[in-house]
Structure formats: C-alpha cells, structure tokens
Design an enzyme around this catalytic site. Structure first.
Site, PDB file in Angstrom:
ATOM      1  N   ARG A   3       0.828  -1.211   0.000  1.00  0.00           N
ATOM      2  CA  ARG A   3       0.000   0.000   0.000  1.00  0.00           C
ATOM      3  C   ARG A   3       0.864   1.264   0.000  1.00  0.00           C
ATOM      4  O   ARG A   3       0.397   2.346  -0.371  1.00  0.00           O
ATOM      5  CB  ARG A   3      -0.948   0.033   1.205  1.00  0.00           C
ATOM      6  N   TYR A  63     -11.621  15.421 -20.286  1.00  0.00           N
ATOM      7  CA  TYR A  63     -12.332  14.145 -20.144  1.00  0.00           C
ATOM      8  C   TYR A  63     -13.509  14.333 -19.171  1.00  0.00           C
ATOM      9  O   TYR A  63     -13.356  14.995 -18.133  1.00  0.00           O
ATOM     10  CB  TYR A  63     -11.323  13.109 -19.642  1.00  0.00           C
ATOM     11  N   ASP A 109      -2.678  16.439 -18.507  1.00  0.00           N
ATOM     12  CA  ASP A 109      -3.071  15.049 -18.774  1.00  0.00           C
ATOM     13  C   ASP A 109      -2.745  14.780 -20.240  1.00  0.00           C
ATOM     14  O   ASP A 109      -3.395  15.324 -21.137  1.00  0.00           O
ATOM     15  CB  ASP A 109      -4.570  14.876 -18.500  1.00  0.00           C
ATOM     16  N   LYS A 112      -4.394   3.143 -20.724  1.00  0.00           N
ATOM     17  CA  LYS A 112      -4.421   3.360 -22.166  1.00  0.00           C
ATOM     18  C   LYS A 112      -3.080   2.963 -22.801  1.00  0.00           C
ATOM     19  O   LYS A 112      -2.681   1.831 -22.690  1.00  0.00           O
ATOM     20  CB  LYS A 112      -4.800   4.821 -22.431  1.00  0.00           C
TER      21      LYS A 112
END
Ligand SMILES: Cc1ncc(COP(=O)(O)O)c(C=O)c1O
Length: 384
Positions: A50, A104, A176, A201
């Site tokens: 984590r 987006y 981005d 992606k």
C-alpha cells in the site's frame, strides 16, 4: 565514464539497465506480496504494497519517469486516481484551479462534484485562448490544468503560452497527456510541472489493466505518495508488472498507432458519409501546425462526425467488426465509442456542442492491426 543516453525504445525495455548476473531472471518477476520482512529493531524503510514501495511498483514508476524526462513518478490504481491525487498534492481548501474547458468527462465530474466540497474553486477557460487564462488567474490560483490531445475531439494545445502564464504567476501546470503517451509528447519538455496519464491506455496498451501515473519533481511525487498512502490508492503489484511488460513495446506500438491513425483518418476524410474528421496529422486539422511542431507522432485517436447524426452513428457502430464498440482506448485492438454515451454521458446538448461533440460524432481508437483491414471494416460499416 558517463552512461550513454539511451533512446526511448531502449528505456521502455530496459529501464535503468542494471547489469544482470548469472542466473538472474531476464524478466523482472512479480512480487505478489502485500508485505516484506523487516529486521527486528531496524529503522530502515518498511516495505508494504500500500506504500507504493513494492519492487514492481518501484520498477514501473522508474521506467515511466525516465520516459517522461521527470525526476520521479508514481503509479496509482486508475487514471482518475492519478488526476485526483496530482491535484490534491498542489491544492488546499481555499485555493483556485484554472482548467481547460476541453477535458475528459470523468475529470470534469471530479472538479464539479468533489472539488467544491473540498473548498477548491474551479474556473473553466477557453483552451485555445491564452488571454482568457490570464484573466481567470486570481490571488488564490495555485494551478492550471489542461488535457492534450483532448478527449474526444483530438484537439492539440500549444503548451508554451499556457506554461508562460503559469511561470509568470508562480503556479503549477498540470497536464493530462494520456492521448499521446511519452513517445509522442512529453509535457515537461514544454513547461509543464506535472504529467498525468491514464496508464490504462497507451502505457499498458493491452486493455487488461486499470491504472494511472503521475510524473514530476521529487518533492511533488513525495506529496502524491503521502496522499496515496493515506487515501489507499496504490496499484496492485500484478497490475504494475503487466504495465511494465506492456511498456516494453510502447515505442513500436506507438509507431504503428501513428501510422494506422493517419491511414484511417485519410480514408475517412474522403468518405462521402463522413462530414468531419479530427486527426492532428491531417492538414485540415485546426491544430495541425501545433501538432507538427510539438508532437513526435499523431497517435491512433480519431474523432469523426457521420452524416445522418445519431442514427447513422448507431448503424455504423453495429456493422463494425474489427473496431469493437467499448469504452476506453489506446489498446492493441481497435475500439470505437460514442462519447455522448460514455466519457461525456449525461451532458446537455449545449455542453456536448461546446466540447466539440456534434450529433453523429464517434471516437475511434486505431489499434495496431493491419491498416487495410481497419479501412475495409469502416468501408463496410459506412456503406449505404
Ligand atoms: C484523457 C483521460 N484522462 C483520464 C482518464 C481516466 O482514466 P482511467 O479510466 O484509467 O481512470 C481517461 C479515461 O478515459 C481519459 O481519457
């Protein structure tokens, strides 16, 4: 002796290229372990998956930082997680964010539905008019956010004037660049401070992982890691391993995505059933000059508006065989979607129009199949 500067394909395969010893595995193995042994009484760093310091998490982050030309990077559990943590690393309650209007849909929901609750104000500005950016800056503005190339219209922003404003006011520029991958465009080379990518992606490239990454200075990444640990957003070691493997072919995949994108865009541009094609490699694209000047490749993403509106789009989507109708993009297989029902779902007609999404608009993600087969697939689907 200084080490030779490696090319991006070599970096994507070897990362730091540490010499291997006899019987070392050639492929960095998966350490599918949540925790690691500590020496009793040791003050050394505690390894725990984590915390983002599992060896697979560290290896993939190093490779990505090298590809972006960043000091450091970190992977988290999704692209949205990366966008959220990157912003939270630089914004506090009372701060103001200036954001491009062309982003987006998920990012817009994050800003509209969550940032207000956190006391962070957001002003949207016209992506193509830097004068409006300057006007939007307030005393409390701490960051500017843009997306380029833009999902789903594939517009390309010139970062230089925006970076100039960010520098002038001493605020962070977050970019981005999911649609380009670091092979086609590296925002840090153009004045950005932080790069965000949906590793779901191009980085992973095989449509089998959800992940995100952030690259920037060591101090920014340290803050992102601190937030990642407390908000519990680390990436699973198996996902990190898959992305690290996927990245080995990133450069050659991008070459093929770039070639197929251009071939399909040229076909669509001439097709009588298509009223508009948005692909930065086409001379007709409004940002072609910026794209040629700043990108190393135009990518595999195409926006196309079909004559006949929604009915024509649905007919085409139903007839396609190779282009699979599914959300997401940038995998080896070609995908297609209708942004009005996916990334921009729920937005009013006017909002869609402002985002450049006309009736009959579809977004194609050209994979790395044979270009002739992709064109034949579209020819069949668009035939009257
Ligand atoms: C430009 C862009 N940024 C961020 C995201 C979010 O990525 P993820 O789905 O990995 O959370 C997407 C998803 O489509 C995207 O297209």
């Amino acid at each position: 002796m200084t080490a030779p500067k490696l090319g991006r394909s070599t970096i994507a395969i070897h990362g730091h290229a540490e010499p291997l010893k006899e019987h070392d595995p050639v492929v960095f193995p998966i350490m599918q372990s949540s925790t690691f042994v500590n020496a009793v009484g040791s003050e050394r760093e505690v390894l725990y998956s984590r915390y983002g310091n599992n060896p697979n998490q560290v290896a993939v982050a190093r490779k990505y930082a090298l590809l972006e030309g960043a000091e450091d990077a970190v992977f988290v559990a999704s692209g949205m997680g990366a966008t959220a943590l990157a912003h939270l690393a630089v914004l506090r309650p009372g701060d103001h964010l200036v954001a491009s209007r062309w982003i987006y849909g998920g990012t817009q929901r994050l800003f509209d539905e969550e940032f207000g609750r956190l006391g962070i104000a957001v002003t949207y500005v016209d992506a193509m008019n830097p004068r409006t950016w300057r006007k939007a800056v307030r005393k409390t503005t701490r960051a500017i956010f843009v997306e380029t190339p833009v999902n789903p219209t594939i517009r390309v922003l010139d970062l230089a004037p925006i970076a100039g404003i960010a520098k002038e006011f001493g605020i962070a520029l977050l970019v981005d660049s999911t649609f380009s991958s670091p092979i086609n465009f590296r925002p840090l080379e153009h004045g950005a401070d932080i790069v965000i990518t949906s590793a779901t992606k191009y980085l992973n490239g095989h449509s089998d992982v959800i992940a995100g990454a952030i690259a920037g200075t060591r101090s920014v990444i340290e803050e992102v890691i601190r937030l990642m640990r407390v908000w519990g957003q680390s990436i699973d070691p198996h996902a990190a391993w898959l992305i690290e493997r996927g990245m080995k072919t990133l450069a050659v995949r991008m070459q093929r995505h770039n070639a197929n994108g251009l071939a399909v865009a040229r076909f669509l541009e001439k097709h009588p059933g298509v009223s508009a094609v948005s692909y930065p490699g086409l001379e007709s694209h409004p940002d072609h000059e910026v794209a040629v000047r700043t990108l190393d490749g135009f990518g595999g993403m195409i926006g196309a508006t079909l004559k006949g509106g929604t009915a024509a789009a649905e007919r085409c989507l139903k007839r396609l065989r190779l282009f699979v109708h599914a959300p997401s993009l940038a995998g080896v297989e070609s995908l297609v979607s209708e942004p009005r029902l996916t990334s921009h779902k729920g937005q009013a007609k006017e909002q869609l129009a402002a985002a450049g999404i006309a009736e009959g608009f579809i977004r194609l993600s050209c994979g790395i199949e044979d270009a002739e087969d992709l064109i034949a697939d579209l020819e069949h689907a668009l035939a009257r």
